[in-house]
Enzyme design. Structure first.
Site, short mmCIF file in Angstrom:
data_model
loop_
_atom_site.label_atom_id
_atom_site.label_comp_id
_atom_site.label_asym_id
_atom_site.label_seq_id
_atom_site.Cartn_x
_atom_site.Cartn_y
_atom_site.Cartn_z
CD1 TRP B 325 2.82 7.24 15.14
CD2 TRP B 325 1.11 7.11 13.69
NE1 TRP B 325 1.92 8.23 15.46
CE2 TRP B 325 0.86 8.17 14.59
CE3 TRP B 325 0.18 6.85 12.70
CZ2 TRP B 325 -0.28 8.97 14.53
CZ3 TRP B 325 -0.96 7.64 12.64
CH2 TRP B 325 -1.18 8.68 13.53
CG HIS B 326 -1.58 3.83 11.02
ND1 HIS B 326 -0.60 4.15 10.13
CD2 HIS B 326 -2.56 4.74 10.83
CE1 HIS B 326 -0.98 5.20 9.41
NE2 HIS B 326 -2.17 5.57 9.83
N GLY B 327 -0.50 1.16 14.66
CA GLY B 327 -0.91 0.19 15.67
C GLY B 327 0.14 -0.86 15.91
CG PHE B 483 -4.79 4.18 14.69
CD1 PHE B 483 -4.82 2.82 15.00
CD2 PHE B 483 -5.53 4.62 13.64
CE1 PHE B 483 -5.58 1.95 14.24
CE2 PHE B 483 -6.29 3.76 12.86
CZ PHE B 483 -6.32 2.43 13.17
#
Lengths: 319, 483
Positions: B325-327, B483
Site C-alpha cells: 500500500w505504501h508504494g 504514497f
C-alpha cells in the site's frame, strides 16, 4: 490577556525583530546596508571588490574570465601558464546577462583585452532566475548605462533561517573569527577543496525554466561589442556533476530546454565549448567538484588544457 | 497545496475558516459544509487540476454504490454491488499506482518490452480510496445509513486529512459536524488547534527538513558511504520520516480543531516502542486500525480454523499488503514482509513468555525500525544493500578530523576527512536533539493535554511559528504525499 492576542502580538514582534536583525547585518550584501560597519559579510560583494581591484591595478590584463560562482575557482595562473598573458578572474556570484553586460562595458573602458572567457551557467538564461540585487547596489550599476533596472526587494535569500544563521556568522567572523572565503590577486579565489568523499547535489530542479529572449538578445549585444574590438570570445557551458546533469536530462521537458539553451549559445557565438554533457562522468568526483555546480581548480585546469592546449580528453566538446 | 506554505497559512486557511463559520452563522450549516467541500477540492486541485475528475468520479461511484447497497434487500445483489464497488476502488489504485510496477515486472520476467506511460500518482489516492473502501464495507455490513451527497463528499475531501490522513471513519468525523455546538467558532478549540498546528509545522519545517538534507545526500551517494555516513544516513531518514509524517498528522489534527473537529491521533511516540507489535500500535495508528479491521480480520476469518498459526499467516499477509500500500516497489513489499515476520517473532516470544530487559528490547526494536526504514527509502534493493554494507562496516571507515595525528593516519593508510557531511557539528547536535525529542520529550498528544493557553504557551508557540515562517523559504513536500 488572552492566548490568541498574545500569540499574534509576539508573532509580529518577533518577526519585526528578526527581520530588522537580518537587514541590519545584510549578510549577503544585497541591499548595501551595514549598520554595524562590518568589514566582512557572509558573501563578499564581489561586484564591488573585483571592480575596485581592476580600478586600482597596474597590470595590463589581456584576458578576462566572466561567470558566476561556478567560475570562482578558474585560476588565472593556469591560463597564464599556457598563453603567457595576464588574466583576471572577474566572476561574481549569481550572474545573469546584465552582469556580463556591465562587466564588459567596464573592462572595455580601461583595458584592451585579447580574449574573454564566458563561463555561462544553465540558469543564466532562465527568465525566472532574477538578476541579483547586488548588481544594482554595486559600482557596476552605472555600466548598465541607461538600462531600466528592477530591484527585487523581497529576495528569497532573505528572511530565511539560513540568513539568520549567516547573520550570526557575520558577527562572529568580524568580532572573533578568521576570514576564510576571500579573493586573492587577479580576482582568484582561495584554493577550496571538497573535504568530503562525495559531490553533493545543489538545487537541481528548475521548475519554471523558460529561456529569456531579453537575455539572448543581451548576449548578442555582448558578442557585437567584443567583435567590434576584435576580441576573441570563448564561451564555456559550465560543467555540472554527472548526477546533477542526469537530473536535468531525465526530465523530458527540462532536457528539451537544456538542448535549446545550448543551441541558442552556439547560434550566437562561434566558439562554444560544451562541458555540460556526459563526458563529465569521469570527473564527477570530489577532486573535481566542490558540489554539483561548483568545479574545483583541478577541473578548470583540465578545461584550460582542453581549450588552449588542445589536450586529448573526453571532457567537453566544441559545438 | 502544502500545509507548510505561505499561501496555505496566510490565505487559504484563514479564508476557509472564517468563511465556514460566517456561512454557518449567517446562512446555514448545509451551505457551510458545501463551502468546505468546494474549498477542499480547490486545496486538492491547486496542485494539479487534472486530478480533480478522478477524485470526483471516485466520490460519485462510491456514494451511489453505497446507497445502492443500503437500499438493496436481496443479499446476493447486495454482495454483487459491494464487490463491484470494491473492484472499482481496487482498479483505480491498481491502474494509477501499480500498473507501471506490474508491467515492469512482466517485462523483467518474460523479457518482453511492453511500453507504458509512466503515470504520475494522483495525490492522496491511497488515502481517499482506503477511506471509501472502509465506508463501502460498513455499508455492506449495515453499520451505516444513507447519507447526503454533501456529507459524503465532505467526509472524503475534508482538506486536513485528504492527502495523507489520518484515515477516518464516516461516523468519527461527520458525527461531529452534526453537533450544533461545533457549528460556531470555539475559541478554546481555535487556540488548541493553532498550538498543535504550530507543533506540527515545527516538526516538519525545522526538524524533518533539516534531517532531509543529510538523508538525501546519503541516499544519493550509496556507492561511497563509509561506516559513519551510512549510519548517519539511515538515522537521518528515520528522524526525517517520523518528524515529517507525525508533523503532517499534527497539522491535520490542529486544523481539525480549528473547525471543531477532533481527528483521530496517528502517532504515540513510536520510536520508544520496545517491540514491533508495540511499534505498530504507535505508528500510523489509523492505518494499523484499517489493516486490522479490513485486511487481517477478514483473512483470519477466511481460515477454517482460527489458531495461532493461521493468525500469524494472516498477519504476515496483511503486513505485506500494508507494505505494498505504501508504494509500488519490491522494497515496500519487503519492508511490510520483514515487519510481518518481526511481529510473528514478537507474538511467539510472548506466547513462550520470553521477556527481554527494557533497554535491550528498545535497542533491538529501534535498530530494526531504523533498518526497515532504510529499505523504505532506498530506490532499489541494491541501493538498500549498499547502505547496509556501509552500516556493517563492509565498505570503509573514515575517521573524524582531529581525532588522531595526521602522520599516524598517513602511515597506517587510513583516510581522514569530514566525518559525516560538510556540517559535521550541526549534524551531531541535531542527531542528539532528535534522540532527546523522540525518546525523552512528551509527544504532541501529551503536550495537548497539558496545554492551558498560558502566557508561556503563547510565547513558545509564537517563537516556533516565526522560526517556521523563516524556514518556509525552503518549502518541501511531505513524504507521505508519495504514497
Amino acid at each position: 490577556m488572552d492566548f490568541l492576542k498574545r500569540f499574534f502580538i509576539y508573532c509580529i514582534l518577533l518577526f519585526l525583530i528578526i527581520s530588522a536583525f537580518i537587514l541590519s547585518i545584510d549578510p549577503y550584501d544585497k541591499y548595501g546596508i551595514n549598520v554595524f560597519g562590518f568589514k566582512h559579510k557572509a558573501v563578499m560583494q564581489s561586484r564591488d571588490y573585483k571592480f575596485q581591484m581592476l580600478e586600482t591595478s597596474d597590470i595590463d590584463y589581456k584576458g578576462f574570465i566572466l561567470g558566476s560562482s561556478a567560475a570562482h575557482r578558474f585560476h588565472t595562473e593556469d591560463i597564464k601558464e599556457i598563453l603567457k598573458v595576464d588574466v583576471f578572474n572577474y566572476s561574481v556570484q549569481h550572474t545573469t546577462t546584465d552582469d556580463y553586460k556591465a562587466q564588459v562595458n567596464h573592462l572595455l573602458e580601461r583595458y584592451n583585452p585579447k580574449f574573454i572567457i564566458l563561463n555561462i551557467d544553465f540558469t543564466a538564461l532562465d527568465e525566472s532566475f532574477d538578476t541579483d540585487n547586488r548588481l544594482y547596489n554595486s559600482s557596476l550599476k552605472k555600466y548598465l548605462f541607461n538600462q531600466k533596472t528592477e530591484t527585487h526587494y523581497f529576495d528569497s535569500d532573505y528572511l530565511s533561517l539560513r540568513a539568520i544563521a549567516d547573520s550570526f556568522n557575520v558577527i562572529g567572523v568580524n568580532l572573533w573569527g578568521k576570514v576564510t572565503h576571500k579573493y586573492l590577486e587577479n580576482g582568484n579565489y582561495i584554493n577550496e577543496i571538497n573535504k568530503t568523499n562525495r559531490v553533493n547535489l545543489k538545487q537541481s530542479s528548475y521548475p519554471h525554466y523558460k529561456i529569456s529572449k531579453k537575455r539572448v538578445s543581451d548576449l548578442l549585444g555582448i558578442k557585437k561589442r567584443l567583435t567590434e574590438r576584435n576580441i576573441d570570445i570563448y564561451v564555456l557551458i559550465s560543467p555540472l556533476s554527472i548526477e546533477h546533469l542526469r537530473k536535468i536530462l531525465d526530465n523530458p521537458n527540462l532536457s528539451k530546454i537544456h538542448n535549446q539553451f545550448k543551441q541558442e549559445l552556439s547560434s550566437i557565438f562561434p566558439n562554444v565549448w560544451d562541458f555540460e554533457n556526459l563526458g563529465i562522468s569521469d570527473y564527477s568526483t570530489p577532486q573535481y567538484f566542490i558540489d554539483s555546480t561548483h568545479p574545483t581548480r583541478s577541473l578548470f585546469k583540465v578545461i584550460s588544457k582542453k581549450i588552449f592546449d588542445h589536450s586529448s580528453t573526453n571532457l567537453g566538446t566544441r559545438l | 497545496m502544502l500545509f507548510n506554505s505561505y499561501l496555505f497559512i496566510f490565505i487559504f486557511l484563514p479564508v476557509t475558516l472564517i468563511g465556514y463559520f460566517f456561512i454557518n452563522s449567517k446562512i446555514n450549516h448545509t451551505i457551510g459544509k458545501k463551502w468546505l467541500v468546494i474549498s477542499s477540492l480547490f486545496f486538492y486541485s491547486y496542485w494539479n487540476i487534472s486530478y480533480l475528475p478522478l477524485i470526483l468520479s471516485s466520490i460519485l461511484v462510491n456514494f451511489y454504490s453505497s446507497r445502492w447497497i443500503l437500499a438493496e434487500q436481496r443479499q446476493n445483489r447486495k454482495k454483487m454491488i459491494f464487490l463491484l464497488g470494491l473492484g472499482f476502488n481496487l482498479f483505480l489504485l491498481g491502474y494509477f499506482k501499480y500498473r507501471d510496477f506490474f508491467l515492469d515486472n512482466i517485462n523483467f520476467l518474460f523479457s518482453s518490452d511492453i511500453n507504458f506511460a509512466r503515470l504520475a500518482l494522483p495525490l492522496g489516492i491511497s488515502f481517499f480510496t482506503l477511506q471509501q473502501i472502509a465506508y463501502l464495507v460498513d455499508a455492506f455490513q449495515g453499520i451505516t445509513e444513507k447519507k447526503k451527497m454533501t456529507d459524503y463528499s465532505l467526509f472524503v475531501v475534508f482538506f486536513p486529512q485528504l492527502i495523507a490522513g489520518p484515515i477516518v471513519h464516516y461516523q468519527n468525523v461527520m458525527g461531529q459536524f452534526k453537533n450544533n455546538e461545533n457549528k460556531k467558532i470555539n475559541l478554546d478549540n481555535l487556540k488548541l488547534g493553532i498550538y498543535i498546528f504550530v507543533l506540527g509545522l515545527f516538526k516538519k519545517v525545522i526538524l524533518a527538513d533539516t534531517f532531509s538534507g543529510w538523508a538525501t545526500e546519503g541516499f544519493d551517494h550509496t556507492d561511497t558511504l563509509h561506516f559513519f555516513q551510512a549510519w548517519g544516513t539511515s538515522l537521518s531518514y528515520t528522524f526525517q520520516l517520523y518528524f515529517d509524517f507525525s508533523g503532517y498528522s499534527d497539522m491535520a489534527i490542529g486544523i481539525g480543531y480549528m473547525f471543531n473537529i477532533s481527528l483521530p491521533k496517528n502517532f504515540n511516540s513510536p520510536l520508544q516502542a520496545r517491540n514491533i507489535v508495540d511499534f505498530w500500535s504507535r505508528w500510523h495508528i489509523t492505518l494499523t486500525q484499517f489493516i486490522t479491521s479490513y485486511v487481517f480480520t477478514p483473512l483470519v476469518r477466511s481460515f477454517k480454523e482460527i489458531n495461532f498459526r493461521n493468525s500469524m499467516i494472516a498477519m504476515f499477509i496483511a503486513m505485506s499488503i500494508s507494505g505494498l500500500w505504501h508504494g509500488a516497489a519490491w522494497t515496500f513489499i519487503l519492508y511490510g514482509a520483514i515487519h510481518g515476520l518481526a511481529i510473528i517473532v514478537n507474538h511467539s516470544m510472548k506466547k513462550r513468555k520470553i521477556k527481554l530487559p527494557k533497554t535491550l528490547a528498545w535497542f533491538l526494536a529501534f535498530n530494526f525500525i531504523n533498518i526497515g526504514f532504510t529499505l523504505f527509502r532506498a530506490t532499489s534493493l541494491s541501493d538498500a544493500w549498499k547502505v547496509y554494507q556501509g552500516m556493517l562496516g563492509l565498505t570503509f571507515f573514515q575517521l573524524p578530523k582531529g581525532i588522531i595525528s595526521n602522520s599516524f593516519i598517513k602511515s597506517s593508510g587510513m583516510t581522514l576527512g569530514q566525518h559525516m557531511t560538510n556540517d559535521d557539528n550541526l549534524f551531531l547536535v541535531m542527531l542528539i536533539l532528535g534522540f532527546i525529542i523522540v525518546l525523552k520529550q512528551k509527544n504532541t498528544m501529551e503536550l495537548m493535554d497539558k496545554f492551558k493557553g498560558s502566557h508561556k504557551d503563547a510565547i513558545i508557540t509564537a517563537f516556533m511559528f516565526i522560526f517556521c515562517i523563516f524556514g518556509l523559504t525552503r518549502v518541501s513536500e511531505f513524504i507521505y504525499f508519495n504514497f
